[in-house]
Motif scaffolding. Structure first.
Motif, PDB file in Angstrom:
ATOM      1  N   ILE A 104      23.638  -6.642 -14.564  1.00 41.72           N
ATOM      2  CA  ILE A 104      23.998  -6.265 -15.927  1.00 41.72           C
ATOM      3  C   ILE A 104      25.481  -6.489 -16.087  1.00 41.72           C
ATOM      4  N   GLU A 105      25.834  -7.256 -17.075  1.00 41.93           N
ATOM      5  CA  GLU A 105      27.242  -7.604 -17.215  1.00 41.93           C
ATOM      6  C   GLU A 105      28.000  -6.569 -18.025  1.00 41.93           C
ATOM      7  N   PRO A 106      29.190  -6.192 -17.579  1.00 43.94           N
ATOM      8  CA  PRO A 106      30.056  -5.372 -18.415  1.00 43.94           C
ATOM      9  C   PRO A 106      30.232  -6.050 -19.761  1.00 43.94           C
ATOM     10  N   ALA A 107      30.314  -5.254 -20.788  1.00 38.91           N
ATOM     11  CA  ALA A 107      30.161  -5.813 -22.121  1.00 38.91           C
ATOM     12  C   ALA A 107      31.256  -5.352 -23.037  1.00 38.91           C
ATOM     13  N   ILE A 138      27.437   3.146 -15.883  1.00 37.92           N
ATOM     14  CA  ILE A 138      27.269   3.136 -17.339  1.00 37.92           C
ATOM     15  C   ILE A 138      26.316   2.049 -17.815  1.00 37.92           C
ATOM     16  N   PHE A 139      26.485   0.817 -17.347  1.00 30.50           N
ATOM     17  CA  PHE A 139      25.619  -0.247 -17.874  1.00 30.50           C
ATOM     18  C   PHE A 139      24.162  -0.111 -17.490  1.00 30.50           C
ATOM     19  N   SER A 162      21.647  -0.378 -20.663  1.00 31.58           N
ATOM     20  CA  SER A 162      21.274  -1.792 -20.716  1.00 31.58           C
ATOM     21  C   SER A 162      20.452  -2.142 -21.952  1.00 31.58           C
ATOM     22  N   ASN A 163      20.894  -3.118 -22.689  1.00 28.34           N
ATOM     23  CA  ASN A 163      20.142  -3.628 -23.837  1.00 28.34           C
ATOM     24  C   ASN A 163      20.711  -5.004 -24.191  1.00 28.34           C
ATOM     25  N   PRO A 164      19.980  -5.767 -24.963  1.00 26.00           N
ATOM     26  CA  PRO A 164      20.399  -7.162 -25.184  1.00 26.00           C
ATOM     27  C   PRO A 164      21.752  -7.289 -25.878  1.00 26.00           C
ATOM     28  N   GLU A 177      28.118  13.888 -11.955  1.00 27.75           N
ATOM     29  CA  GLU A 177      28.001  14.544 -13.263  1.00 27.75           C
ATOM     30  C   GLU A 177      28.111  13.527 -14.391  1.00 27.75           C
ATOM     31  N   LEU A 178      29.006  12.560 -14.210  1.00 27.89           N
ATOM     32  CA  LEU A 178      29.120  11.504 -15.221  1.00 27.89           C
ATOM     33  C   LEU A 178      27.797  10.752 -15.340  1.00 27.89           C
ATOM     34  N   ALA A 179      27.214  10.453 -14.184  1.00 24.17           N
ATOM     35  CA  ALA A 179      25.936   9.726 -14.200  1.00 24.17           C
ATOM     36  C   ALA A 179      24.869  10.544 -14.928  1.00 24.17           C
ATOM     37  N   ALA A 180      24.858  11.856 -14.718  1.00 22.31           N
ATOM     38  CA  ALA A 180      23.862  12.703 -15.385  1.00 22.31           C
ATOM     39  C   ALA A 180      24.074  12.700 -16.897  1.00 22.31           C
ATOM     40  N   ILE A 181      25.327  12.741 -17.309  1.00 18.35           N
ATOM     41  CA  ILE A 181      25.637  12.730 -18.752  1.00 18.35           C
ATOM     42  C   ILE A 181      25.218  11.396 -19.371  1.00 18.35           C
ATOM     43  N   VAL A 182      25.557  10.313 -18.676  1.00 20.39           N
ATOM     44  CA  VAL A 182      25.236   8.980 -19.194  1.00 20.39           C
ATOM     45  C   VAL A 182      23.719   8.781 -19.245  1.00 20.39           C
ATOM     46  N   GLU A 183      23.022   9.253 -18.217  1.00 19.55           N
ATOM     47  CA  GLU A 183      21.558   9.145 -18.211  1.00 19.55           C
ATOM     48  C   GLU A 183      20.956   9.901 -19.383  1.00 19.55           C
ATOM     49  N   ALA A 184      21.501  11.095 -19.629  1.00 26.75           N
ATOM     50  CA  ALA A 184      20.992  11.901 -20.746  1.00 26.75           C
ATOM     51  C   ALA A 184      21.228  11.175 -22.068  1.00 26.75           C
ATOM     52  N   MET A 185      22.383  10.547 -22.192  1.00 26.28           N
ATOM     53  CA  MET A 185      22.682   9.812 -23.430  1.00 26.28           C
ATOM     54  C   MET A 185      21.693   8.666 -23.619  1.00 26.28           C
TER      55      MET A 185
END
Lengths: 348, 348
Positions: A2-5, A40-41, A45-47, B120-128
């Motif tokens: 997944i590429e940083p965007a 984050i990505f 992930s989305n197009p 914790e950041l990963a948990a927040i991002v996953e929730a988003m």
């Protein structure tokens, strides 16, 4: 992969794992890339996220809309040539412009510490309004939150603009024989912030170059220039921006180091601090990749614009090996690396 | 007078001057209104900002686009039923939905303290990401900044959505004889956050109602309901939301206090703390003003939706004097004031 965007800046080298956020995760270099790619990505992930731009370009009812956001945490809040509010407006205007969009509307979010002087807030807001007028955009929505003293103030802006049908300006579009143009001298913003923060002078006062770039971009497009890539060298500087483009387009970019415009105050500051001007942020100039055959005409157009009188050709795309090299004034060649992390923290 | 607009919440009463930001300036009450009116709106004044909505509605190439932003500073970061990331996604989705827009794309900005655990950041991002999928929107751009330990993390989201031609849902559109509908019970979000922050229980655990409202809005519009006003009672609660609408539409709104759904845990917490449930934030219910003749049909539509099984009629527009009154269960009438400032700080 997944590429940083549309997430700010990145760099394609693997680095070790860290269990905690480091200041360097915010610096626009390898650590930030790692954070984006691992945390984050994968989640988002989305197009639309996939292309690696300064703005996402989405379809809204048949209209191509560029959409972007940035948070601003610069310290000090006021520095020579600008302030956190000016930066927030111009930064988002420029992120939109770098996608070839015509910036139109912005939102503004404030996170304010309890006890923050209203007079300073008013000065920041006034600066934002003035910069919005200069750039021809309107701030149409916002939000204010107050937190305990000691945090902030922070400003967030998001922006939308229209990308005309058929236009495709992207970090993936650099091509062999493209000329690399630069619209102005580099590194002034980073040095201006640093000099005020550290209370040090570097001979002459360096004033931030913070300025909107949408007028320049519109002039190039109206002039019929087939712009392939636009990128403003903010966090991580020209070195970061070109390394991103080299990786995304899978091309080798050669810089003519002697051609890079650097004002004396920036040069002295970099000498004194052991910094490479290529790593220091600008906030009012852009790199443009255009077909070599159009380079001279593009420079004429740029130089006709008050914000790009010093526009010049600084390099070209010479091959297919994804890297950035600089030809030094003495005739040597050196590899130009992206900075690993935080050279100058909190400059935007 | 420049009217507070897409900037969150407000209230039309004059208050004294303060030279510094107070926590209460962020609470969605009179002090925030004052800040907006004296400092922010005069600077950004423009025709799009002027209407007082949860989102600005702008024209982008002939398409009506709702555009909004919100910053999130809630503490604790994780609370029963949600977290800062869930709130950030649903809050912006709901701001768009309250303008009658179909939310489509979001941006996400993070301000992270040095040392913040990546887990914790990963948990927040996953929730988003999960909340975005639930709401049918995509996060297409973002930004990450890192600041010294002690500040943040804070999350900002901005969002865009399409408003169909001819649709006009606004706080200015309440009319005499409109029925006031509420899609669910109130106050759960505020109490859930408070209970976790203060480490106190209130009999039964109260879980935040954080949820997307765009599905409900789409159902009402597809069902042909002539919706006049939509407002989600977040900061400042139902009292703030209705006072805003009363002021903007210049109408008197009468609430049937006994009809307001409040779960037992919220009721106990409010009794214990001396709070009025009308002042406590929700994050998953909406107030809808519809013509009285359509109220029953609107309720049937809402109750067919899992998120609004408890939808009910809670009041009506009875006159032209801009105020909110409640008919008490004992037959009395009381004025329902907007909260002055910060009842429950940092609940969103």
């Amino acid at each position: 992969m997944i590429e940083p965007a549309a997430f700010d800046l990145s760099c394609p080298l693997p680095i070790p794992e860290y269990p905690q956020i480091l200041l360097a995760h915010g610096g626009g270099g390898r650590l930030m890339h790692d954070l984006l790619e691992k945390v984050i990505f994968p989640a988002f992930s989305n197009p639309v996220l996939a292309p690696r731009h300064d703005s996402a370009v989405v379809d809204l009812g048949g209209v191509r809309v560029a959409f972007t956001t940035d948070g601003y945490v610069v310290r000090p809040l006021f520095f020579p040539g600008g302030d956190i509010g000016s930066l927030a407006v111009n930064g988002t205007v420029n992120d939109l412009a770098m996608s070839g969009a015509r910036p139109l509307y912005l939102t503004a979010g404030f996170i304010l510490p309890e006890g923050f002087p209203l007079a300073e807030l008013a000065a920041i807001v006034e600066a934002m309004a003035r910069r919005a007028r200069e750039a021809g955009v309107e701030v149409v929505a916002g939000d204010t939150k107050v937190v305990e003293a000691g945090s902030g103030p922070f400003v967030n802006t998001a922006g939308v603009g229209i990308v005309r049908a058929g236009l495709d300006i992207s970090g993936r579009n650099a091509r062999l024989d493209d000329a690399v143009l630069l619209t102005g001298d580099i590194g002034r913003h980073g040095v201006a912030v640093l000099s005020r923060r550290e209370g040090v002078g570097f001979g002459t006062e360096v004033v931030s170059d913070v300025a909107p770039l949408n007028g320049l971009v519109a002039a190039l497009l109206e002039g019929g220039i087939d712009v392939h890539v636009l990128r403003d060298p903010t966090r991580g500087g020209v070195a970061e921006a070109l390394n991103e483009i080299a990786a995304q387009s899978r091309v080798e970019i050669e810089l003519e180091e002697g051609a890079l415009p650097v004002v004396r105050g920036v040069r002295s500051a970099c000498d004194l601090l052991g910094l490479d001007p290529l790593h220091v942020a600008s906030e009012g100039c852009a790199l443009a990749f255009v077909p070599a055959a159009q380079a001279e005409r593009a420079l004429v157009i740029l130089r006709g614009h008050p914000a790009a009188r010093g526009a010049c050709r600084v390099g070209e795309v010479i091959g297919a090996q994804p890297r950035v090299v600089a030809r030094t004034p003495l005739g040597g060649r050196r590899l130009v690396d992206a900075p690993a992390g935080e050279l100058l923290p909190r400059i935007c």
